[in-house]
Design a protein around this motif. Sequence first.
Motif, PDB file in Angstrom:
ATOM      1  N   THR A  50       0.823  -1.205   0.000  1.00  0.00           N
ATOM      2  CA  THR A  50       0.000   0.000   0.000  1.00  0.00           C
ATOM      3  C   THR A  50       0.859   1.259   0.000  1.00  0.00           C
ATOM      4  OG1 THR A  50      -1.528  -1.276   1.355  1.00  0.00           O
ATOM      5  CG2 THR A  50      -2.022   1.060   1.067  1.00  0.00           C
ATOM      6  N   CYS A  51       1.937   1.226   0.778  1.00  0.00           N
ATOM      7  CA  CYS A  51       2.826   2.395   0.796  1.00  0.00           C
ATOM      8  C   CYS A  51       3.372   2.681  -0.599  1.00  0.00           C
ATOM      9  CB  CYS A  51       3.992   2.164   1.764  1.00  0.00           C
ATOM     10  SG  CYS A  51       3.576   2.460   3.485  1.00  0.00           S
ATOM     11  N   MET A  54       0.538   3.916  -2.977  1.00  0.00           N
ATOM     12  CA  MET A  54       0.166   5.302  -2.688  1.00  0.00           C
ATOM     13  C   MET A  54       1.233   6.261  -3.217  1.00  0.00           C
ATOM     14  SD  MET A  54      -2.636   6.178  -1.178  1.00  0.00           S
ATOM     15  CE  MET A  54      -2.282   7.704  -0.286  1.00  0.00           C
ATOM     16  N   GLN A  55       2.493   5.890  -3.015  1.00  0.00           N
ATOM     17  CA  GLN A  55       3.575   6.765  -3.453  1.00  0.00           C
ATOM     18  C   GLN A  55       3.598   6.858  -4.979  1.00  0.00           C
ATOM     19  OE1 GLN A  55       5.522   8.365  -1.101  1.00  0.00           O
ATOM     20  NE2 GLN A  55       6.300   9.609  -2.789  1.00  0.00           N
ATOM     21  N   THR A  56       3.299   5.747  -5.625  1.00  0.00           N
ATOM     22  CA  THR A  56       3.253   5.772  -7.089  1.00  0.00           C
ATOM     23  C   THR A  56       2.190   6.759  -7.564  1.00  0.00           C
ATOM     24  OG1 THR A  56       3.835   3.450  -7.015  1.00  0.00           O
ATOM     25  CG2 THR A  56       3.079   4.294  -9.117  1.00  0.00           C
ATOM     26  N   VAL A  57       1.048   6.737  -6.908  1.00  0.00           N
ATOM     27  CA  VAL A  57      -0.018   7.697  -7.240  1.00  0.00           C
ATOM     28  C   VAL A  57       0.509   9.111  -7.051  1.00  0.00           C
ATOM     29  CG1 VAL A  57      -2.286   8.560  -6.553  1.00  0.00           C
ATOM     30  CG2 VAL A  57      -1.872   6.090  -6.643  1.00  0.00           C
ATOM     31  N   ALA A  58       1.202   9.317  -5.908  1.00  0.00           N
ATOM     32  CA  ALA A  58       1.729  10.652  -5.619  1.00  0.00           C
ATOM     33  C   ALA A  58       2.733  11.089  -6.699  1.00  0.00           C
ATOM     34  CB  ALA A  58       2.388  10.664  -4.246  1.00  0.00           C
ATOM     35  N   VAL A  59       3.546  10.150  -7.147  1.00  0.00           N
ATOM     36  CA  VAL A  59       4.552  10.466  -8.167  1.00  0.00           C
ATOM     37  C   VAL A  59       3.870  10.911  -9.460  1.00  0.00           C
ATOM     38  CG1 VAL A  59       6.277   9.430  -9.695  1.00  0.00           C
ATOM     39  CG2 VAL A  59       6.356   8.979  -7.235  1.00  0.00           C
ATOM     40  N   VAL A  60       2.823  10.167  -9.821  1.00  0.00           N
ATOM     41  CA  VAL A  60       2.142  10.459 -11.077  1.00  0.00           C
ATOM     42  C   VAL A  60       1.333  11.761 -10.964  1.00  0.00           C
ATOM     43  CG1 VAL A  60       0.382   9.639 -12.674  1.00  0.00           C
ATOM     44  CG2 VAL A  60       2.065   8.038 -11.731  1.00  0.00           C
ATOM     45  N   VAL A  61       0.558  11.894  -9.891  1.00  0.00           N
ATOM     46  CA  VAL A  61      -0.352  13.036  -9.765  1.00  0.00           C
ATOM     47  C   VAL A  61       0.404  14.306  -9.375  1.00  0.00           C
ATOM     48  CG1 VAL A  61      -2.353  13.942  -8.518  1.00  0.00           C
ATOM     49  CG2 VAL A  61      -2.270  11.529  -9.184  1.00  0.00           C
ATOM     50  N   ALA A  72       8.979   5.751   0.527  1.00  0.00           N
ATOM     51  CA  ALA A  72       7.762   4.991   0.818  1.00  0.00           C
ATOM     52  C   ALA A  72       8.109   3.595   1.315  1.00  0.00           C
ATOM     53  CB  ALA A  72       6.888   4.911  -0.427  1.00  0.00           C
ATOM     54  N   LEU A  73       9.169   3.044   0.742  1.00  0.00           N
ATOM     55  CA  LEU A  73       9.605   1.713   1.166  1.00  0.00           C
ATOM     56  C   LEU A  73      10.062   1.755   2.629  1.00  0.00           C
ATOM     57  CD1 LEU A  73       9.978  -1.131   0.096  1.00  0.00           C
ATOM     58  CD2 LEU A  73      12.293  -0.521  -0.603  1.00  0.00           C
ATOM     59  N   ILE A  74      10.765   2.834   2.975  1.00  0.00           N
ATOM     60  CA  ILE A  74      11.225   2.985   4.366  1.00  0.00           C
ATOM     61  C   ILE A  74      10.025   3.115   5.301  1.00  0.00           C
ATOM     62  CG2 ILE A  74      12.385   4.589   5.954  1.00  0.00           C
ATOM     63  CD1 ILE A  74      14.375   5.091   3.621  1.00  0.00           C
ATOM     64  N   THR A  75       9.046   3.911   4.883  1.00  0.00           N
ATOM     65  CA  THR A  75       7.831   4.064   5.704  1.00  0.00           C
ATOM     66  C   THR A  75       7.155   2.710   5.894  1.00  0.00           C
ATOM     67  OG1 THR A  75       7.546   6.278   4.805  1.00  0.00           O
ATOM     68  CG2 THR A  75       5.639   5.296   5.881  1.00  0.00           C
ATOM     69  N   GLY A  76       7.039   1.962   4.816  1.00  0.00           N
ATOM     70  CA  GLY A  76       6.393   0.647   4.891  1.00  0.00           C
ATOM     71  C   GLY A  76       7.138  -0.301   5.820  1.00  0.00           C
ATOM     72  N   ALA A  92      -3.829  -1.448   5.687  1.00  0.00           N
ATOM     73  CA  ALA A  92      -3.884  -0.642   4.458  1.00  0.00           C
ATOM     74  C   ALA A  92      -4.193   0.814   4.806  1.00  0.00           C
ATOM     75  CB  ALA A  92      -4.930  -1.204   3.509  1.00  0.00           C
ATOM     76  N   LEU A  93      -5.127   1.004   5.737  1.00  0.00           N
ATOM     77  CA  LEU A  93      -5.501   2.363   6.136  1.00  0.00           C
ATOM     78  C   LEU A  93      -4.292   3.100   6.710  1.00  0.00           C
ATOM     79  CD1 LEU A  93      -7.938   4.361   6.594  1.00  0.00           C
ATOM     80  CD2 LEU A  93      -7.893   3.559   8.956  1.00  0.00           C
ATOM     81  N   ALA A  94      -3.546   2.418   7.578  1.00  0.00           N
ATOM     82  CA  ALA A  94      -2.369   3.046   8.184  1.00  0.00           C
ATOM     83  C   ALA A  94      -1.387   3.485   7.102  1.00  0.00           C
ATOM     84  CB  ALA A  94      -1.697   2.071   9.149  1.00  0.00           C
ATOM     85  N   ALA A  95      -1.202   2.627   6.090  1.00  0.00           N
ATOM     86  CA  ALA A  95      -0.265   2.954   5.019  1.00  0.00           C
ATOM     87  C   ALA A  95      -0.771   4.137   4.189  1.00  0.00           C
ATOM     88  CB  ALA A  95      -0.051   1.729   4.136  1.00  0.00           C
ATOM     89  N   VAL A  96      -2.084   4.160   3.946  1.00  0.00           N
ATOM     90  CA  VAL A  96      -2.670   5.261   3.173  1.00  0.00           C
ATOM     91  C   VAL A  96      -2.497   6.578   3.936  1.00  0.00           C
ATOM     92  CG1 VAL A  96      -4.853   6.230   2.358  1.00  0.00           C
ATOM     93  CG2 VAL A  96      -4.308   3.831   1.909  1.00  0.00           C
TER      94      VAL A  96
END
Lengths: 284, 505
Positions: A50-51, A54-61, A72-76, A92-96
């Motif tokens: 999930t981390c 989510m980060q991929t979405v952030a990268v694209v958007v 994001a990997l470190i956060t996960g 999943a919620l925590a990661a989001v």
Amino acid sequence: MPDMLRHLVPFIRRDARHAQVLLLATLLGYGLLVMHWSAELPRYAVLLGTCLAMQTVAVVVLRMPWSSLKSALITGLGLSLLLHVGSLLTAALAAVIAIGGKCVLRDRGKHIFNPGNLGIVLAILLTGDAWISPGQWGSGALLLVLFGSLATMLLLRVGRVDVALGFLGTFAMLQYTRTVLYLGWGMDVLVHQLMNGSLLLFTFFMITDPKTTPNAPRARLAWSMLVALVAFLLTEKVRIQAAPIWALFLVSASTPLFDRMWKAARFEWSIPLHGTSSTTTPLA
Amino acid sequence: MVDPPARNILNNNTPRMMKLHRNLLPVLVAGSLAQQGLAFCGFYVAKADATLFNDRSEIILVRDGQRTTITMSNDFKGDVRDFAMVVPVPTVLREQDIRVVDRSLFDQLDAYSAPRLVEYYDANPCQRWDYAVMDELDRAPMAGAAMKEVREEQSARSRGVTIEARYSIGEYDILILSAKESEGLKDWLIENGYRIPATANEVLDPYIKDHLKFFVVKVDLERMQDMGFEFLRPIQVSFESDRFMLPIRLGMANSKGEQDMIVYAFTRTGRVECANYRTVDLPTDRHIPLYVKDRFGEFYRDLFKRHYEREGRHIVTLEYAWNVTPSWNGVKCDPCVGPPPLTAQLTQAGVDWVGPNGGANGNVFFTRLHVRYARADFPQDLLFQVTPDQQQFQGRYILTHPAQGDLSCSAGQDYLEDLYYRRKKEVDELATLTGWNTWDDRRYIDEVKGRMTPERRNGLDAPVIPFRRPGGGQGPGSMLWLIGLAALVFGAAVHIAARSRALPG
């Protein structure tokens, strides 16, 4: 071996996150192999997946650099090492929340909360289905050897030793004053309190996040001491378990104030291999 | 064998169903249950109850918000007149906060949650079905204790000790003390006939400074005789406090040896775990050789010892965790060693959110923890936390009886080959779990060969029985050293490499 090192060293030196990922993954491996956490594999998969998603979405958007996936990997990995959940949905919620919070809660281009910390705290508060197990690492001087040696080289690389020492030193002094000097317990009780694996993990891998600590060295020292004081009060007065996590959450809200009072250049992850040194990365 | 309430067994949604072997048929209980064709996995034949461990105490902990109820039972074996108990508590308890409960409560909880041995019977692949019988073990009751009488209040004042309250409850005389300093408290206690070890100061002092009160108990021998009790009954106290802990340090003041404590904990939300020591699952669901059946007590004692040493001794072991809400229809044990706690027992234990007819105002989650502690390994009192973790857990060891009858058909020979290798694994598992020397157990494996055709027998691999030293093993400790050392070497290497890069040329 020397040949491998020749490739590994520049790889690690290029970006402090490389070392951090390696170290956190080692700790997770240790938990899986030695502490028998294998039943938790689905949780790790969901947190990491999930981390990264989510980060991929952030990268694209938000047009962030692709290299931010490392963060994001470190956060996960951080979430995997500290957060326990009843259902995978909560994971999943925590990661989001962790990655989302990083993108949304920003002050002058810098995110306010440590993503892992925010994810953990809000998951616990919002769902009631998540918890931290401060005893999961056990306690012992050996843990200090492990975390200390693993983390020191990493910290020297990113220059946040002051935060780790400021926090741990202050927390240890406060605990020493109360436990040994005031209450009169023996030193072994204090050592047991301070050698707690979760506390050390927090000290070396969460509070030291260069992106969410104040930029100026003096501000960082004051800030880390404040986290220690709040953690101490939460432990001894409110009797909250895993108090440092909550203390960091509370104090993080004031990080922008520290940055306004003491001004300094912001930390950047990637440093050119043969570039000039900067104030925040002494070994670069 | 007590049959569990039917509704529990009839429920097919067993949360932790066992994966059955190809040729494995679970034992069926005779009569009505067998006809239902139940998803009842295995049968309990023996339990490793708390009476196996010598220096032990048992505690029931109920935590609901800030409210804690602690029921204490200890195996006092001496003259009841010598019995005295001093327990640090966070508040001055009122009379209604103290109760005496029946010893059988502990026995029931122990019987319900003790690690269990279950039996399966293999079906004969050459025939159709097979049947089985079940066994049962008995349990031993506990020993008792006695006491003297309580004395003057004046001497208390002069020693800086305040008697905050004084109660007579059941066979016990109870005082709630607060003190200004440990020396005075120790002297007062000794003066009044409480056997306090000389080294108790170092522990009493921190408790006094931490504003704890002392719950002090003696037995009134006359009242005890009048009431006709032979053994000391457990005492229960309730209080509101943000602390959720068990003060074990006082009990270790005069003892260097190991003590065992079983904690039965009840919460609304989920498992209780230790917050300042590692809570480790007991090794469970292991297949072990049939001959362990008669030595199950010994087996579990050795298993626990080995597990505790392997995990580095500073641990709390999880032995059981289950949802025991009376109104919940799920299976409450799998299989049941004893009946799950009933509403009356829960109420007696201090689970006050359960209604009279079982309608719980919220869940009741039960956790059984086993702590083996010694002064050197446990410097700090045990701190606990309630988690939302509802995952069920039980300590279970599995025996599998071989199929009977003619096994000469091809499927039967396949089965025997499978059985042969399975037995090898069982013996290996036994050695790993207990550290027993299993070299002599070859016969158990080889007897399978006798039923095989010569061609099959010749095709088998030779059995390799591992020889293991009792105890020892690689614990987390030694692994930590290795990883720590590896990290240091790695760190140094990176530094040296980095430095050599920085040098010109």
